[in-house]
Design a protein around this motif. Sequence first.
Motif, short mmCIF file in Angstrom:
data_model
loop_
_atom_site.label_atom_id
_atom_site.label_comp_id
_atom_site.label_asym_id
_atom_site.label_seq_id
_atom_site.Cartn_x
_atom_site.Cartn_y
_atom_site.Cartn_z
N UNK A 46 43.73 -27.00 92.22
CA UNK A 46 44.97 -26.47 91.65
C UNK A 46 46.04 -27.56 91.58
N UNK A 47 46.11 -28.37 92.63
CA UNK A 47 47.13 -29.42 92.68
C UNK A 47 46.98 -30.39 91.50
N UNK A 48 45.74 -30.72 91.12
CA UNK A 48 45.49 -31.62 89.99
C UNK A 48 45.88 -30.95 88.68
N UNK A 49 45.53 -29.68 88.52
CA UNK A 49 45.90 -28.95 87.30
C UNK A 49 47.42 -28.84 87.18
N UNK A 50 48.10 -28.69 88.31
CA UNK A 50 49.55 -28.54 88.27
C UNK A 50 50.27 -29.84 87.93
N UNK A 51 49.55 -30.95 87.88
CA UNK A 51 50.14 -32.21 87.43
C UNK A 51 50.40 -32.20 85.93
N UNK A 52 49.78 -31.26 85.22
CA UNK A 52 50.00 -31.11 83.78
C UNK A 52 51.30 -30.32 83.60
N UNK A 53 52.25 -30.90 82.90
CA UNK A 53 53.53 -30.21 82.67
C UNK A 53 53.29 -28.85 82.05
N UNK A 54 53.86 -27.82 82.65
CA UNK A 54 53.73 -26.47 82.14
C UNK A 54 52.64 -25.65 82.82
N UNK A 55 51.83 -26.29 83.65
CA UNK A 55 50.78 -25.55 84.37
C UNK A 55 51.31 -25.16 85.73
N UNK A 56 51.26 -23.89 85.98
CA UNK A 56 51.67 -23.37 87.28
C UNK A 56 50.56 -22.52 87.86
N UNK A 57 50.78 -22.02 89.05
CA UNK A 57 49.77 -21.23 89.76
C UNK A 57 49.34 -20.01 88.96
N UNK A 58 50.29 -19.35 88.31
CA UNK A 58 49.95 -18.15 87.54
C UNK A 58 49.01 -18.45 86.38
N UNK A 59 49.28 -19.50 85.64
CA UNK A 59 48.41 -19.87 84.52
C UNK A 59 47.03 -20.31 85.02
N UNK A 60 47.02 -21.05 86.10
CA UNK A 60 45.75 -21.50 86.66
C UNK A 60 44.91 -20.30 87.09
N UNK A 61 45.54 -19.34 87.76
CA UNK A 61 44.83 -18.14 88.20
C UNK A 61 44.25 -17.39 87.01
N UNK A 62 45.01 -17.27 85.91
CA UNK A 62 44.52 -16.60 84.71
C UNK A 62 43.33 -17.33 84.11
N UNK A 63 43.38 -18.65 84.07
CA UNK A 63 42.27 -19.43 83.52
C UNK A 63 41.02 -19.24 84.37
N UNK A 64 41.20 -19.31 85.68
CA UNK A 64 40.03 -19.16 86.57
C UNK A 64 39.43 -17.76 86.45
N UNK A 65 40.29 -16.76 86.27
CA UNK A 65 39.81 -15.39 86.14
C UNK A 65 38.96 -15.22 84.88
N UNK A 66 39.40 -15.84 83.78
CA UNK A 66 38.65 -15.75 82.52
C UNK A 66 37.28 -16.40 82.69
N UNK A 67 37.22 -17.53 83.39
CA UNK A 67 35.96 -18.24 83.57
C UNK A 67 35.05 -17.61 84.61
N UNK A 68 35.62 -16.72 85.40
CA UNK A 68 34.82 -16.03 86.41
C UNK A 68 34.54 -16.85 87.54
#
Length: 68
Positions: A46-68
């Motif tokens: 998550x910490x690496x993904x959050x290095x991308x401007x605009x990526x936060x915990x909520x968006x990361x959680x949604x992406x992970x949920x879609x991928x299962x």
Amino acid sequence: AAFGTVPGDRDFGVHVLCSFPGIGVELAGRIWDHFGGLPLKLSAADEELMKVAGMGKGRIDKMRKVLG
């Protein structure tokens, strides 16, 4: 080559990333650029993904949920 058939095709990668909830074209481009491609396995922490401007915990959680 057809759209999306060339490894590293940024336009195709951005298109795929836009299919995730809350990911628009601009953010998808930043994700692509940060990782140099599609992080489809999302094996990045998550910490690496959050290095991308605009990526936060909520968006990361949604992406992970879609991928299962």
